[in-house]
Write an enzyme that holds these catalytic residues in place. Sequence first.
Site, PDB file in Angstrom:
ATOM      1  N   ASP A 162       0.619  -0.943  -0.031  1.00 10.78           N
ATOM      2  CA  ASP A 162      -0.186   0.200   0.389  1.00 10.78           C
ATOM      3  C   ASP A 162       0.542   1.328   0.095  1.00 10.78           C
ATOM      4  OD1 ASP A 162      -2.679  -1.885   0.217  1.00 10.78           O
ATOM      5  OD2 ASP A 162      -1.273  -2.102   2.064  1.00 10.78           O
ATOM      6  N   HIS A 190      -4.883  -3.124   5.647  1.00 12.64           N
ATOM      7  CA  HIS A 190      -3.897  -3.693   4.346  1.00 12.64           C
ATOM      8  C   HIS A 190      -5.752  -3.319   4.008  1.00 12.64           C
ATOM      9  CE1 HIS A 190      -3.162  -5.240   0.852  1.00 12.64           C
ATOM     10  NE2 HIS A 190      -3.183  -6.632   1.165  1.00 12.64           N
TER      11      HIS A 190
END
Length: 328
Positions: A162, A190
Site C-alpha cells: 500500500d 490492509h
Amino acid sequence: MSKKPVRVAVTGAAGQIGYALLFRIASGEMLGKDQPVILQLLEIPDEKAQNALKGVIMELEDCAFPLLAGIEAHSDPMTAFKDTDYALLVGSRPRGPGMERAELLAVNGAIFIGQGKALNAVASRNVKVLVVGNPANTNAYIAMKSAPDLPAKNFTAMLRLDHNRAASQLAAKTGMAVSDIEKLTVWGNHSPTMYADYRFATIGGESVKGLINDETWNRETFLPTVGKRGAAIIAARGLSSAASAANAAIDHMRDWALGSNGKWVTMGIPSDGSYGIPKDVMFGFPVTTENGEYKIVQGLDIDAFSQECINKTLKELTDEQAGVAHLL
Ligand code: NAD
Ligand code: LMR
C-alpha cells in the site's frame, strides 16, 4: 570471511507470490548480497502442491545462486520453521473478484493459529515474521497471540504494498521521481479503510501537499485508488497481485533487517499505544528501522479528517479481532 547462512522460511512457496519471491531472496535482494540463506519452504501436504514445490526447487537449483546455501521442502510447519530466523507467511487463499479481504478470515484464520504455535515451539527466539496472507493484519495478530513465548514485536503484517502504491500515485501526480519521496505513510488495515497519508511527505525536499494542493483529489481520487488497488488488479488480471506483493515483502524484510537509513517506511506492527491505537492491534504505522528494530515515528499532528480515517480503519481491525477471539 563469509557470513553464516540464515534460515528463511516461506509458506505458500508454490503459489503465485512464492514464485515471484523465492528467486529474489535467493539472489540476495532481501538480506544483502553477502548473506547466504537456507530456504525452508512450506506447502500443504496435497500431492499437487508438493509436486509444484519440487518444480520450484528444481528451478532454484538451476539458478546456481551463490548465496543459496540450502533448500528444504516441508509439509509441516513444525519442521519448516525449525530454527528459522525469518518467516514469510504467504500461504493462504487469495480472494477472487467481488470479495473483500476480510471475507477470507473464516478460511485463512485457522492457518495462522497452527503456524503461530509452530513458530512459538521451534523458531529462533529472534525470528522476524511477516504475514502476507490476507487479511494480513488480523492473521498476523492471530499468529502473534498463538506464540506467547516469542516477543510480540517480532510479528508484523504487510502494508508495504500500500505504501509503494501510494508513492507511485504521488510520483505520477507530481511528475517527480518515486525514489525522491520521503515521509509517506499508510495507517491501519490492509483493506480499503487504510489511510494513505501524504500530509508530511516531501519529494526532492518539497512538500507533496503543497505541490498537489488539491484536497478533492486526495479524498476522491488518491485515497480510493490506493485503497482499492488490489481489487482493480484482480478485476484486470483475474488473479490477485503477485509480483508487486513479492516486491513489497522484499522491501519490508530488507528494511527491517538492514535498516531504512532514516527513511520512513510503513509496517503493520502490534501497537504500543502510540496515537491512541490500543496495545497489540496490528496497525500500519510510519516507522524507521535500525539494527533490526523498528521505531514508530512519534509526534505527528493528527487533524480532524485524519483522525476520522484512523478511527474507521481501527474500528474495522478491532471488529476483525473480536471476530477471531473465539479461535484464540
Ligand atoms: P496462491 O493461491 O497462488 O498461493 C497460495 C499458496 O499457499 C498455494 O500454493 C497453497 O497451496 C498454499 N497454502 C495454502 N494454505 C497453506 C498452508 N496452510 N501452509 C502452507 N501453504 C499453504 O496465492 P497468492 O497469490 O500467492 O497469494 C497468497 C496470499 O497473499 C493470499 O491470501 C493473498 O490474498 C495474499 N496477498 C496479500 C497481499 C498484501 O499486500 N498483504 C498482497 C497480495 C496477496
Ligand atoms: C492486494 O492488495 O493486491 C492483495 O491484498 C490482494 C487482494 O486481495 O487485494
